[in-house]
Design a protein around this motif. Sequence first.
Motif, PDB file in Angstrom:
ATOM      1  N   SER A 124       0.821  -1.205   0.000  1.00  0.00           N
ATOM      2  CA  SER A 124       0.000   0.000   0.000  1.00  0.00           C
ATOM      3  C   SER A 124       0.859   1.260   0.000  1.00  0.00           C
ATOM      4  CB  SER A 124      -0.903   0.005   1.246  1.00  0.00           C
ATOM      5  OG  SER A 124      -0.109   0.015   2.420  1.00  0.00           O
ATOM      6  N   GLN A 125       0.252   2.378  -0.384  1.00  0.00           N
ATOM      7  CA  GLN A 125       0.968   3.648  -0.404  1.00  0.00           C
ATOM      8  C   GLN A 125       1.442   4.029   0.995  1.00  0.00           C
ATOM      9  OE1 GLN A 125       2.013   5.329  -3.004  1.00  0.00           O
ATOM     10  NE2 GLN A 125       2.988   6.866  -1.692  1.00  0.00           N
ATOM     11  N   GLY A 126       0.596   3.778   1.979  1.00  0.00           N
ATOM     12  CA  GLY A 126       0.977   4.090   3.363  1.00  0.00           C
ATOM     13  C   GLY A 126       2.194   3.312   3.803  1.00  0.00           C
ATOM     14  N   LYS A 127       2.268   2.054   3.391  1.00  0.00           N
ATOM     15  CA  LYS A 127       3.428   1.234   3.742  1.00  0.00           C
ATOM     16  C   LYS A 127       4.681   1.734   3.021  1.00  0.00           C
ATOM     17  CE  LYS A 127       3.013  -1.846   5.960  1.00  0.00           C
ATOM     18  NZ  LYS A 127       3.052  -1.980   7.423  1.00  0.00           N
ATOM     19  N   LYS A 128       4.542   2.119   1.764  1.00  0.00           N
ATOM     20  CA  LYS A 128       5.689   2.673   1.033  1.00  0.00           C
ATOM     21  C   LYS A 128       6.244   3.903   1.741  1.00  0.00           C
ATOM     22  CE  LYS A 128       4.071   1.173  -3.534  1.00  0.00           C
ATOM     23  NZ  LYS A 128       3.497   1.602  -4.817  1.00  0.00           N
ATOM     24  N   GLU A 129       5.343   4.765   2.185  1.00  0.00           N
ATOM     25  CA  GLU A 129       5.772   5.984   2.868  1.00  0.00           C
ATOM     26  C   GLU A 129       6.482   5.658   4.177  1.00  0.00           C
ATOM     27  OE1 GLU A 129       2.202   8.244   3.214  1.00  0.00           O
ATOM     28  OE2 GLU A 129       2.081   8.679   1.059  1.00  0.00           O
ATOM     29  N   LYS A 130       5.979   4.654   4.889  1.00  0.00           N
ATOM     30  CA  LYS A 130       6.624   4.248   6.142  1.00  0.00           C
ATOM     31  C   LYS A 130       8.015   3.697   5.873  1.00  0.00           C
ATOM     32  CE  LYS A 130       6.031   1.310  10.221  1.00  0.00           C
ATOM     33  NZ  LYS A 130       5.128   0.370  10.945  1.00  0.00           N
ATOM     34  N   VAL A 131       8.136   2.886   4.837  1.00  0.00           N
ATOM     35  CA  VAL A 131       9.417   2.260   4.517  1.00  0.00           C
ATOM     36  C   VAL A 131      10.469   3.309   4.150  1.00  0.00           C
ATOM     37  CG1 VAL A 131      10.590   0.787   2.808  1.00  0.00           C
ATOM     38  CG2 VAL A 131       8.456   0.025   3.881  1.00  0.00           C
ATOM     39  N   THR A 132      10.073   4.348   3.422  1.00  0.00           N
ATOM     40  CA  THR A 132      11.035   5.381   3.011  1.00  0.00           C
ATOM     41  C   THR A 132      11.629   6.124   4.207  1.00  0.00           C
ATOM     42  OG1 THR A 132       9.284   7.048   2.726  1.00  0.00           O
ATOM     43  CG2 THR A 132       9.880   5.730   0.798  1.00  0.00           C
ATOM     44  N   LYS A 133      10.922   6.098   5.343  1.00  0.00           N
ATOM     45  CA  LYS A 133      11.403   6.795   6.535  1.00  0.00           C
ATOM     46  C   LYS A 133      12.363   5.950   7.367  1.00  0.00           C
ATOM     47  CE  LYS A 133       7.154   9.518   6.852  1.00  0.00           C
ATOM     48  NZ  LYS A 133       5.920   9.796   7.638  1.00  0.00           N
ATOM     49  N   LEU A 134      12.461   4.672   7.030  1.00  0.00           N
ATOM     50  CA  LEU A 134      13.362   3.787   7.766  1.00  0.00           C
ATOM     51  C   LEU A 134      14.783   3.908   7.226  1.00  0.00           C
ATOM     52  CD1 LEU A 134      11.045   0.621   7.906  1.00  0.00           C
ATOM     53  CD2 LEU A 134      11.435   2.298   9.721  1.00  0.00           C
ATOM     54  N   TYR A 135      15.758   3.725   8.090  1.00  0.00           N
ATOM     55  CA  TYR A 135      17.153   3.925   7.704  1.00  0.00           C
ATOM     56  C   TYR A 135      17.811   2.638   7.222  1.00  0.00           C
ATOM     57  CZ  TYR A 135      22.075   5.201   7.949  1.00  0.00           C
ATOM     58  OH  TYR A 135      23.390   5.408   7.639  1.00  0.00           O
ATOM     59  N   HIS A 136      17.668   1.564   7.986  1.00  0.00           N
ATOM     60  CA  HIS A 136      18.365   0.318   7.683  1.00  0.00           C
ATOM     61  C   HIS A 136      17.608  -0.482   6.624  1.00  0.00           C
ATOM     62  CE1 HIS A 136      21.281   0.858  10.869  1.00  0.00           C
ATOM     63  NE2 HIS A 136      20.301   1.125  11.719  1.00  0.00           N
ATOM     64  N   LEU A 137      18.363  -1.038   5.682  1.00  0.00           N
ATOM     65  CA  LEU A 137      17.762  -1.838   4.616  1.00  0.00           C
ATOM     66  C   LEU A 137      17.026  -3.045   5.193  1.00  0.00           C
ATOM     67  CD1 LEU A 137      17.397  -2.114   1.560  1.00  0.00           C
ATOM     68  CD2 LEU A 137      19.569  -3.399   1.493  1.00  0.00           C
ATOM     69  N   SER A 138      17.555  -3.631   6.254  1.00  0.00           N
ATOM     70  CA  SER A 138      16.901  -4.789   6.874  1.00  0.00           C
ATOM     71  C   SER A 138      15.532  -4.415   7.432  1.00  0.00           C
ATOM     72  CB  SER A 138      17.781  -5.368   7.981  1.00  0.00           C
ATOM     73  OG  SER A 138      18.083  -4.391   8.952  1.00  0.00           O
ATOM     74  N   ASP A 139      15.413  -3.230   8.049  1.00  0.00           N
ATOM     75  CA  ASP A 139      14.112  -2.776   8.560  1.00  0.00           C
ATOM     76  C   ASP A 139      13.138  -2.537   7.415  1.00  0.00           C
ATOM     77  OD1 ASP A 139      14.888  -2.832  11.232  1.00  0.00           O
ATOM     78  OD2 ASP A 139      15.647  -0.772  11.183  1.00  0.00           O
ATOM     79  N   LYS A 140      13.634  -2.007   6.320  1.00  0.00           N
ATOM     80  CA  LYS A 140      12.783  -1.771   5.147  1.00  0.00           C
ATOM     81  C   LYS A 140      12.239  -3.102   4.609  1.00  0.00           C
ATOM     82  CE  LYS A 140      15.442   2.326   3.661  1.00  0.00           C
ATOM     83  NZ  LYS A 140      14.444   3.369   3.380  1.00  0.00           N
ATOM     84  N   TYR A 141      13.120  -4.093   4.530  1.00  0.00           N
ATOM     85  CA  TYR A 141      12.696  -5.420   4.053  1.00  0.00           C
ATOM     86  C   TYR A 141      11.637  -6.014   4.974  1.00  0.00           C
ATOM     87  CZ  TYR A 141      15.567  -7.054   0.083  1.00  0.00           C
ATOM     88  OH  TYR A 141      16.103  -7.279  -1.154  1.00  0.00           O
ATOM     89  N   ARG A 142      11.903  -6.017   6.270  1.00  0.00           N
ATOM     90  CA  ARG A 142      10.970  -6.637   7.219  1.00  0.00           C
ATOM     91  C   ARG A 142       9.599  -5.989   7.156  1.00  0.00           C
ATOM     92  NH1 ARG A 142      15.823  -7.507  10.496  1.00  0.00           N
ATOM     93  NH2 ARG A 142      15.805  -5.307  11.109  1.00  0.00           N
ATOM     94  N   THR A 143       9.578  -4.662   7.121  1.00  0.00           N
ATOM     95  CA  THR A 143       8.307  -3.944   7.098  1.00  0.00           C
ATOM     96  C   THR A 143       7.543  -4.227   5.809  1.00  0.00           C
ATOM     97  OG1 THR A 143       9.264  -2.195   8.470  1.00  0.00           O
ATOM     98  CG2 THR A 143       7.260  -1.647   7.262  1.00  0.00           C
TER      99      THR A 143
END
Length: 227
Positions: A26-45
């Motif tokens: 979802s768009q909301g999830k994309k926006e949340k992921v862009t705010k994360l710093y670590h690539l691993s956190d982006k993947y998990r989310t």
Amino acid sequence: MVEVYLCKLPHPLQQKELNFLLQGVSQGKKEKVTKLYHLSDKYRTTLGELLVRFLYEEKHPSQPMCTFTQNAYGKPYIKENPASYFNISHSGDWVACAFHDCEVGIDIEEVKEKNEEVAKIAFTSEEYKRIMKEDKEYFYELWACKESYVKAVGKGFAISPDTISIKRNDEGVTFFCEKEEHEIQDFFCQIYDLDGYKLAVCAERARKEEFLPPVVVSFAEILSFLT
């Protein structure tokens, strides 16, 4: 039945692959992921939402899921089918989710060192004393149980974790409300041991025999789902 699913992060992690995965959320999830710093956190989310979408469409092939939304406390649900209860958690290399026909919460914790500061504020005085005597696995076991409960109830840590105590027996885990001094009747929790992780699933109106063993969904299956 209480269904439990796991998906392991791929290695190595790649930004190009993540960009492909983001096309399916979802768009909301994309926006949340862009705010994360670590690539691993982006993947998990990202993988958390994709795992739910993959499983939901397997269960409801004629009714694809469209919209993730959340309650006032941030618990996600499916707008088109709010009676399809699920919950997501992730830690370390694993993303986990649970499905049930009533409220459900899940928490997975990578076992590291005990966090004494967290123990002081998250556990009752009796639990804290025992945690200090037991090994680190006991700390994460109790923590995962408490978090799965507050997620199942749908209020997160608006419920102070030190007001809920854990009662474990051969059947599994039940909860006691310290503030109101009564047994919590409607929720039951099951603990699963993974290599280096503690996984707890709390479900409303469920018996021990209704908790199914975790099923691993491969990362390749998620990729195939998106193509």
